[in-house]
Design an enzyme around this catalytic site. Sequence first.
Site, PDB file in Angstrom:
ATOM      1  N   HIS A  99      -8.175  -7.375   6.001  1.00 31.23           N
ATOM      2  CA  HIS A  99      -6.787  -6.977   6.248  1.00 31.23           C
ATOM      3  C   HIS A  99      -6.725  -6.060   7.463  1.00 31.23           C
ATOM      4  O   HIS A  99      -7.669  -5.342   7.767  1.00 31.23           O
ATOM      5  CB  HIS A  99      -6.187  -6.262   5.031  1.00 31.23           C
ATOM      6  CG  HIS A  99      -6.912  -5.012   4.646  1.00 31.23           C
ATOM      7  ND1 HIS A  99      -8.071  -5.031   3.894  1.00 31.23           N
ATOM      8  CD2 HIS A  99      -6.658  -3.703   4.916  1.00 31.23           C
ATOM      9  CE1 HIS A  99      -8.489  -3.784   3.709  1.00 31.23           C
ATOM     10  NE2 HIS A  99      -7.659  -2.963   4.329  1.00 31.23           N
ATOM     11  N   HIS A 101      -4.188  -3.111   9.346  1.00 31.65           N
ATOM     12  CA  HIS A 101      -3.094  -2.159   9.156  1.00 31.65           C
ATOM     13  C   HIS A 101      -2.224  -2.158  10.416  1.00 31.65           C
ATOM     14  O   HIS A 101      -2.755  -2.129  11.537  1.00 31.65           O
ATOM     15  CB  HIS A 101      -3.631  -0.737   8.994  1.00 31.65           C
ATOM     16  CG  HIS A 101      -4.453  -0.520   7.765  1.00 31.65           C
ATOM     17  ND1 HIS A 101      -3.959   0.092   6.646  1.00 31.65           N
ATOM     18  CD2 HIS A 101      -5.746  -0.824   7.490  1.00 31.65           C
ATOM     19  CE1 HIS A 101      -4.907   0.169   5.719  1.00 31.65           C
ATOM     20  NE2 HIS A 101      -6.007  -0.386   6.214  1.00 31.65           N
TER      21      HIS A 101
HETATM   22  P1  5GP Z   1      -8.525  -0.016   3.522  1.00 31.99           P
HETATM   23  O1  5GP Z   1      -8.884   1.415   3.277  1.00 31.99           O
HETATM   24  O2  5GP Z   1      -9.328  -0.954   2.661  1.00 31.99           O
HETATM   25  O3  5GP Z   1      -8.555  -0.390   4.969  1.00 31.99           O
HETATM   26  O4  5GP Z   1      -7.007  -0.133   3.133  1.00 31.99           O
HETATM   27  C1  5GP Z   1      -6.531  -0.648   1.936  1.00 31.99           C
HETATM   28  C2  5GP Z   1      -5.031  -0.398   1.908  1.00 31.99           C
HETATM   29  O5  5GP Z   1      -4.485  -1.180   0.856  1.00 31.99           O
HETATM   30  C3  5GP Z   1      -4.651   1.051   1.612  1.00 31.99           C
HETATM   31  O6  5GP Z   1      -3.876   1.554   2.698  1.00 31.99           O
HETATM   32  C4  5GP Z   1      -3.862   0.985   0.322  1.00 31.99           C
HETATM   33  O7  5GP Z   1      -2.763   1.868   0.300  1.00 31.99           O
HETATM   34  C5  5GP Z   1      -3.441  -0.465   0.253  1.00 31.99           C
HETATM   35  N1  5GP Z   1      -3.331  -0.994  -1.094  1.00 31.99           N
HETATM   36  C6  5GP Z   1      -4.254  -0.865  -2.088  1.00 31.99           C
HETATM   37  N2  5GP Z   1      -3.824  -1.511  -3.196  1.00 31.99           N
HETATM   38  C7  5GP Z   1      -2.617  -2.055  -2.888  1.00 31.99           C
HETATM   39  C8  5GP Z   1      -1.679  -2.839  -3.629  1.00 31.99           C
HETATM   40  O8  5GP Z   1      -1.860  -3.157  -4.797  1.00 31.99           O
HETATM   41  N3  5GP Z   1      -0.558  -3.240  -2.976  1.00 31.99           N
HETATM   42  C9  5GP Z   1      -0.321  -2.893  -1.675  1.00 31.99           C
HETATM   43  N4  5GP Z   1       0.824  -3.337  -1.122  1.00 31.99           N
HETATM   44  N5  5GP Z   1      -1.175  -2.155  -0.946  1.00 31.99           N
HETATM   45  C10 5GP Z   1      -2.311  -1.733  -1.545  1.00 31.99           C
END
Ligand code: 5GP
Length: 144
Positions: A99, A101
Amino acid sequence: MNDCIFCKIASKELPSYTIFEDDDVLSFLDIRPVHPGHSLVISKRHDPDFLALDQEAIMKMMGTIARIGRAVKTATGADGLNITTNVGAAAGQEVFHVHWHIIPRFTGDGLRRFPQQEYASKEEAFAALSHIKSALAISTAKPA
Ligand code: 5GP
Ligand code: ZN
């Protein structure tokens, strides 16, 4: 059983504030935004991180990221965006499904860049350069 939260969102087993989807990619609001409008772009297929994607998937994903990025900037009135992906727990990755951001940023919002430093010497910079160039020479577009 697949416990991946983003697979469940992609398959609609779990809900999301969906912005856009096509056959390959889904975009929705991050549930814990840095600023309102903070959006995610995920691949529908489960791959653990961006580096695991093949070249075709990368191209499709980047096109959608740019499109969603323009929309987020316009819609939020942001002065700028951070468009970023975390690869690995050491880099802050918490959801191990690829993913990106898209984070709206505002002048004076108080968020800081990564702390940076100078190279200690030219030798240190050249060593880093030569290691990366060697790795690049043996890498392929598609991971093994
Ligand atoms: P990472 O730290 O893996 O780059 O970012 C994961 C992102 O996913 C975080 O910013 C977190 O807030 C978001 N996230 C985690 N679980 C969920 C969810 O169930 N739904 C949504 N919409 N975002 C999520
Ligand atoms: Zn997944």
